[in-house]
Design a protein around this motif. Structure first.
Motif, PDB file in Angstrom:
ATOM      1  N   VAL A  68      49.179  69.240  33.541  1.00  0.00           N
ATOM      2  CA  VAL A  68      48.180  69.997  33.518  1.00  0.00           C
ATOM      3  C   VAL A  68      48.621  71.130  35.598  1.00  0.00           C
ATOM      4  O   VAL A  68      49.191  69.792  36.088  1.00  0.00           O
ATOM      5  CB  VAL A  68      46.271  69.723  34.618  1.00  0.00           C
ATOM      6  N   THR A  69      48.018  71.969  35.600  1.00  0.00           N
ATOM      7  CA  THR A  69      48.202  72.512  37.211  1.00  0.00           C
ATOM      8  C   THR A  69      47.086  71.777  37.589  1.00  0.00           C
ATOM      9  O   THR A  69      46.035  72.720  37.507  1.00  0.00           O
ATOM     10  CB  THR A  69      48.337  74.180  37.777  1.00  0.00           C
TER      11      THR A  69
ATOM     12  N   LEU B 245      40.474  61.058  42.850  1.00  0.00           N
ATOM     13  CA  LEU B 245      41.051  61.029  41.332  1.00  0.00           C
ATOM     14  C   LEU B 245      41.945  60.546  41.010  1.00  0.00           C
ATOM     15  O   LEU B 245      43.221  59.890  40.621  1.00  0.00           O
ATOM     16  CB  LEU B 245      41.463  62.653  42.043  1.00  0.00           C
ATOM     17  N   ALA B 246      41.499  59.790  39.719  1.00  0.00           N
ATOM     18  CA  ALA B 246      41.403  58.880  38.640  1.00  0.00           C
ATOM     19  C   ALA B 246      42.445  59.627  38.096  1.00  0.00           C
ATOM     20  O   ALA B 246      42.193  60.878  37.227  1.00  0.00           O
ATOM     21  CB  ALA B 246      40.903  57.808  38.482  1.00  0.00           C
ATOM     22  N   VAL B 247      44.194  59.022  37.641  1.00  0.00           N
ATOM     23  CA  VAL B 247      45.113  59.169  36.499  1.00  0.00           C
ATOM     24  C   VAL B 247      45.771  58.588  35.547  1.00  0.00           C
ATOM     25  O   VAL B 247      45.250  57.288  36.418  1.00  0.00           O
ATOM     26  CB  VAL B 247      46.401  60.109  37.477  1.00  0.00           C
ATOM     27  N   PRO B 248      46.350  58.724  35.006  1.00  0.00           N
ATOM     28  CA  PRO B 248      46.386  57.508  34.232  1.00  0.00           C
ATOM     29  C   PRO B 248      47.770  56.948  34.517  1.00  0.00           C
ATOM     30  O   PRO B 248      48.783  58.379  35.615  1.00  0.00           O
ATOM     31  CB  PRO B 248      46.783  58.495  32.470  1.00  0.00           C
ATOM     32  N   ASP B 249      48.085  55.804  34.295  1.00  0.00           N
ATOM     33  CA  ASP B 249      49.395  55.281  34.374  1.00  0.00           C
ATOM     34  C   ASP B 249      50.515  55.661  33.908  1.00  0.00           C
ATOM     35  O   ASP B 249      50.523  55.950  32.735  1.00  0.00           O
ATOM     36  CB  ASP B 249      49.535  53.507  33.660  1.00  0.00           C
ATOM     37  N   GLY B 250      51.052  55.753  34.336  1.00  0.00           N
ATOM     38  CA  GLY B 250      52.588  56.430  34.102  1.00  0.00           C
ATOM     39  C   GLY B 250      52.721  58.199  35.024  1.00  0.00           C
ATOM     40  O   GLY B 250      53.172  58.874  34.321  1.00  0.00           O
ATOM     41  N   THR B 251      51.331  58.864  35.139  1.00  0.00           N
ATOM     42  CA  THR B 251      51.570  59.755  35.886  1.00  0.00           C
ATOM     43  C   THR B 251      52.320  60.878  37.245  1.00  0.00           C
ATOM     44  O   THR B 251      52.771  59.901  38.366  1.00  0.00           O
ATOM     45  CB  THR B 251      49.763  59.953  36.198  1.00  0.00           C
ATOM     46  N   VAL B 252      53.438  61.495  36.887  1.00  0.00           N
ATOM     47  CA  VAL B 252      54.038  61.611  37.502  1.00  0.00           C
ATOM     48  C   VAL B 252      53.693  63.168  38.316  1.00  0.00           C
ATOM     49  O   VAL B 252      53.325  64.429  37.859  1.00  0.00           O
ATOM     50  CB  VAL B 252      55.704  62.291  37.110  1.00  0.00           C
ATOM     51  N   VAL B 253      53.836  63.417  39.778  1.00  0.00           N
ATOM     52  CA  VAL B 253      53.249  64.394  39.967  1.00  0.00           C
ATOM     53  C   VAL B 253      54.608  65.691  41.020  1.00  0.00           C
ATOM     54  O   VAL B 253      55.627  64.723  41.470  1.00  0.00           O
ATOM     55  CB  VAL B 253      52.796  64.373  41.504  1.00  0.00           C
ATOM     56  N   LEU B 254      54.526  66.464  40.594  1.00  0.00           N
ATOM     57  CA  LEU B 254      55.705  68.105  41.004  1.00  0.00           C
ATOM     58  C   LEU B 254      55.091  68.781  41.035  1.00  0.00           C
ATOM     59  O   LEU B 254      53.806  68.962  41.313  1.00  0.00           O
ATOM     60  CB  LEU B 254      56.450  68.038  39.281  1.00  0.00           C
ATOM     61  N   THR B 255      55.679  69.144  42.227  1.00  0.00           N
ATOM     62  CA  THR B 255      55.818  70.834  42.783  1.00  0.00           C
ATOM     63  C   THR B 255      55.234  71.663  41.819  1.00  0.00           C
ATOM     64  O   THR B 255      55.736  71.187  40.230  1.00  0.00           O
ATOM     65  CB  THR B 255      56.471  70.923  43.834  1.00  0.00           C
ATOM     66  N   PRO B 256      55.152  72.777  42.439  1.00  0.00           N
ATOM     67  CA  PRO B 256      55.717  73.792  40.554  1.00  0.00           C
ATOM     68  C   PRO B 256      56.691  74.210  40.814  1.00  0.00           C
ATOM     69  O   PRO B 256      57.497  74.956  39.512  1.00  0.00           O
ATOM     70  CB  PRO B 256      54.434  74.914  41.678  1.00  0.00           C
TER      71      PRO B 256
ATOM     72  N   GLY C   3      38.772  71.807  65.003  1.00  0.00           N
ATOM     73  CA  GLY C   3      39.151  71.275  64.189  1.00  0.00           C
ATOM     74  C   GLY C   3      39.959  71.733  63.352  1.00  0.00           C
ATOM     75  O   GLY C   3      40.377  72.877  63.158  1.00  0.00           O
ATOM     76  N   GLU C   4      41.211  70.813  62.868  1.00  0.00           N
ATOM     77  CA  GLU C   4      42.404  71.712  61.962  1.00  0.00           C
ATOM     78  C   GLU C   4      42.296  72.036  60.509  1.00  0.00           C
ATOM     79  O   GLU C   4      41.325  70.927  60.216  1.00  0.00           O
ATOM     80  CB  GLU C   4      44.156  71.365  61.946  1.00  0.00           C
ATOM     81  N   PRO C   5      42.910  72.842  60.023  1.00  0.00           N
ATOM     82  CA  PRO C   5      42.353  73.077  58.822  1.00  0.00           C
ATOM     83  C   PRO C   5      43.057  71.939  58.211  1.00  0.00           C
ATOM     84  O   PRO C   5      44.380  71.416  58.250  1.00  0.00           O
ATOM     85  CB  PRO C   5      43.086  74.372  58.079  1.00  0.00           C
ATOM     86  N   GLY C   6      42.205  71.124  56.273  1.00  0.00           N
ATOM     87  CA  GLY C   6      43.527  70.739  55.710  1.00  0.00           C
ATOM     88  C   GLY C   6      44.555  71.025  55.147  1.00  0.00           C
ATOM     89  O   GLY C   6      44.671  72.162  55.228  1.00  0.00           O
ATOM     90  N   GLU C   7      45.385  70.290  54.421  1.00  0.00           N
ATOM     91  CA  GLU C   7      46.323  70.325  53.720  1.00  0.00           C
ATOM     92  C   GLU C   7      45.257  71.200  52.145  1.00  0.00           C
ATOM     93  O   GLU C   7      45.102  70.956  51.159  1.00  0.00           O
ATOM     94  CB  GLU C   7      47.536  69.770  53.112  1.00  0.00           C
ATOM     95  N   GLU C   8      46.572  72.594  51.528  1.00  0.00           N
ATOM     96  CA  GLU C   8      46.156  73.251  50.366  1.00  0.00           C
ATOM     97  C   GLU C   8      47.132  73.664  49.986  1.00  0.00           C
ATOM     98  O   GLU C   8      48.102  73.969  50.439  1.00  0.00           O
ATOM     99  CB  GLU C   8      45.019  74.406  50.601  1.00  0.00           C
ATOM    100  N   LEU C   9      47.100  72.798  48.351  1.00  0.00           N
ATOM    101  CA  LEU C   9      48.604  73.227  47.655  1.00  0.00           C
ATOM    102  C   LEU C   9      48.382  73.361  46.171  1.00  0.00           C
ATOM    103  O   LEU C   9      47.501  72.724  45.967  1.00  0.00           O
ATOM    104  CB  LEU C   9      49.394  71.826  48.271  1.00  0.00           C
ATOM    105  N   ASP C  10      48.951  73.435  44.851  1.00  0.00           N
ATOM    106  CA  ASP C  10      48.739  73.477  44.248  1.00  0.00           C
ATOM    107  C   ASP C  10      49.922  72.310  44.085  1.00  0.00           C
ATOM    108  O   ASP C  10      51.528  72.558  43.973  1.00  0.00           O
ATOM    109  CB  ASP C  10      49.133  75.143  43.244  1.00  0.00           C
ATOM    110  N   LEU C  11      49.736  71.201  42.505  1.00  0.00           N
ATOM    111  CA  LEU C  11      50.685  70.499  42.574  1.00  0.00           C
ATOM    112  C   LEU C  11      50.518  70.119  40.684  1.00  0.00           C
ATOM    113  O   LEU C  11      49.458  70.507  40.049  1.00  0.00           O
ATOM    114  CB  LEU C  11      50.026  69.148  42.368  1.00  0.00           C
ATOM    115  N   VAL C  12      51.813  69.560  40.129  1.00  0.00           N
ATOM    116  CA  VAL C  12      52.020  70.227  38.882  1.00  0.00           C
ATOM    117  C   VAL C  12      51.411  68.422  37.880  1.00  0.00           C
ATOM    118  O   VAL C  12      52.567  67.296  38.762  1.00  0.00           O
ATOM    119  CB  VAL C  12      53.209  70.478  38.020  1.00  0.00           C
ATOM    120  N   LEU C  13      50.865  68.115  36.777  1.00  0.00           N
ATOM    121  CA  LEU C  13      50.425  66.572  36.777  1.00  0.00           C
ATOM    122  C   LEU C  13      51.032  66.209  35.594  1.00  0.00           C
ATOM    123  O   LEU C  13      50.686  67.269  34.768  1.00  0.00           O
ATOM    124  CB  LEU C  13      49.510  65.995  36.718  1.00  0.00           C
ATOM    125  N   GLU C  14      52.288  65.469  35.251  1.00  0.00           N
ATOM    126  CA  GLU C  14      52.932  64.979  33.911  1.00  0.00           C
ATOM    127  C   GLU C  14      52.455  63.647  33.658  1.00  0.00           C
ATOM    128  O   GLU C  14      53.174  62.558  34.353  1.00  0.00           O
ATOM    129  CB  GLU C  14      54.038  65.354  34.307  1.00  0.00           C
TER     130      GLU C  14
END
Length: 492
Positions: free
Chosen positions: A8-9, A89-100, A144-155
């Protein structure tokens, strides 16, 4: 019926930091109580945490946007704002986080492993924290500073000990169903499983997991069929098991050619995970061969015929039948022995860890380069200057003067002069563009005006309180005894 989603993205946004408060302490008989504005709270982080109770990324498929809570603003009487609550955010064991773009950021393995996907913004300082000998009662506070905002790919790369590979309808799902408590959908017509099936197998004192990897056909490593989508699930397997259908009636197919075709695909597949991230070349994994459906007489004869050729490769070969359960006990114990051998080679398990992305140290460095879009203009880049601009309230002249002091002390004005900047040149820092005035003296905050103003900066066109009071007095003097306005040049 639940769906299995393994890629998912998502869009994650951390919370913004709360603004600082500009307040002056007021108390009876103490007219100059001093600044007492509190700091803003930090924005909440977005964190990914491994949860063994989660087995799919389905929730992110339906809710791909996640945002943490903002920090609360500071208040008077030195009251700091509350920090925003982190979003876990709960993710399954073995999840890899990548950039787009495919860069691996984290490999989440092990219960409780945490990855900070987006960091919350810092809270702004209140005027109490900004007070100094020069500015004893600042009339401004930092934003106050804005928080980080980005897209991630979860595999999701399943954490299985044994991976079953084979052509469609070879009997992989049936093998999982008879060796474990898993109950995948099985039919008596040719079809391929659309999702990986995982089962837990017990052989003696050894308990291990088995994964059925669907959709492997010639060309899978190049994206043909579903193989490329599911090959990732065998990257962590301790042993790969070829499940061969010895009862197939398709022309041009036999057990040896089926094994050779799949071995070619495994050799051509490049794992996304490197060795230091838990992945190795699939060609180096131990192999087993399962000759399935030997309950059919013709299949048993074929299995006995090809068995010597497969054993000559140094692979254990087992003749089984999921229908009659023949040979399954020996197969399960052989798998358990390979899994135990693999586990003995692993380093001791590490405790759950927090994974964060490394960031550059904020050393105050900055660069100045010509603006490619505007002539005689310059762009200032750097962590500190850009952060200071984000924290500045440009509706407050004193806050702008404070920003000028900070930039001058950092050396920005001197560097701009060396690069040829002249009075009126456009200077861009972050999202703000200024008209540079080199004559503005920095560091002379001892000559202060009213709170919220700076004598070094041109005043705005806003009407001051004294001007409003004089106008009101003039209007009153222009009323006659009946409350009507009288023109000054009106003749009697």
């Amino acid at each position: 019926m639940s769906r299995f989603v393994d890629r998912v993205t998502i869009h994650v946004a951390a919370g913004d930091g709360g603004h600082g408060c500009a307040s002056v302490h007021r108390e009876k008989f103490k007219p100059l109580g001093g600044p007492d504005g509190g700091n803003g709270g930090k924005g909440g982080d977005v964190r990914l945490v491994v949860d063994r109770g989660v087995h799919t990324l389905l929730d992110f498929h339906y809710r791909p946007n996640a945002r943490a809570a903002n920090g609360k603003p500071g208040k008077g009487s030195l009251r700091n704002g509350a920090a925003g609550e982190d979003l876990v955010l709960a993710v399954p064991d073995g999840t890899v986080v990548l950039t787009p773009d495919g860069e691996v950021l984290a490999d989440l393995v092990g219960e409780g492993t945490t990855f900070v996907a987006a960091a919350g913004g810092r809270g702004g300082l209140g005027n109490a924290a900004l007070a100094s000998k020069a500015r004893k009662a600042p009339g401004f506070a930092l934003l106050g500073e804005p928080g980080e905002e980005l897209d991630l790919v979860l595999e999701l790369k399943s954490v299985a000990d044994v991976g079953l590979v084979g052509f469609p309808s070879a009997g992989k799902s049936s093998l999982v169903s008879v060796l474990s408590a898993a109950r995948p959908k099985i039919a008596d017509y040719p079809f391929t499983t659309l999702v990986p099936n995982l089962g837990v197998v017990t052989a003696g004192d050894t308990v291990f997991t088995m994964a059925d990897v669907p959709g492997l056909i010639p060309g899978a490593s190049e994206g043909r069929g579903l193989g490329l989508d599911f090959l990732r699930h065998i990257e962590r397997c301790a042993v790969l098991v070829h499940v061969v259908d010895c009862a197939t009636l398709e022309p041009g197919r036999d057990p040896v050619s089926d094994v050779d075709a799949l071995e070619t695909e495994l050799a051509q597949y490049t794992p996304a995970l490197q060795t230091e991230q838990g992945g190795v070349d699939l060609g180096s994994r131990p192999r087993m061969v399962v000759l399935n459906k030997v309950d059919v007489p013709e299949a048993r004869e074929l299995a006995e015929l090809v068995r010597p050729d497969l054993e000559a490769r140094g692979w254990p070969v087992f003749e089984v039948s999921t229908a009659t359960r023949e040979g399954l006990r020996e197969l399960s114990y052989a798998m358990a022995a390979e899994v135990e051998r693999y586990r003995a080679q692993l380093p001791p398990p590490e405790p759950a860890r927090v994974v964060v992305r490394p960031t550059a140290v904020d050393r105050g460095d900055f660069t100045i380069e010509p603006d490619p879009e505007v002539e005689d203009a310059f762009v200032v880049r750097g962590e500190k200057p850009e952060r200071w601009v984000r924290q500045t309230d440009f509706n407050n002249d004193e806050a702008v003067g404070y920003l000028a002091d900070r930039l001058a002390k950092l050396g920005v004005e001197e560097a701009l002069a060396k690069h040829g900047a002249r009075a009126g040149s456009q200077v861009t820092i972050g999202t703000m563009t200024f008209d540079w005035e080199p004559s503005t003296p920095a560091g002379v905050a001892g000559v202060m005006g009213r709170r919220g103003t700076d004598l070094r900066i041109d005043q705005s066109n806003r009407t001051s309180a004294s001007e409003r009071k004089a106008a009101k007095k003039a209007r009153r003097s222009s009323l006659d005894e009946f409350g009507r306005y009288v023109e000054e040049d009106e003749e009697e």
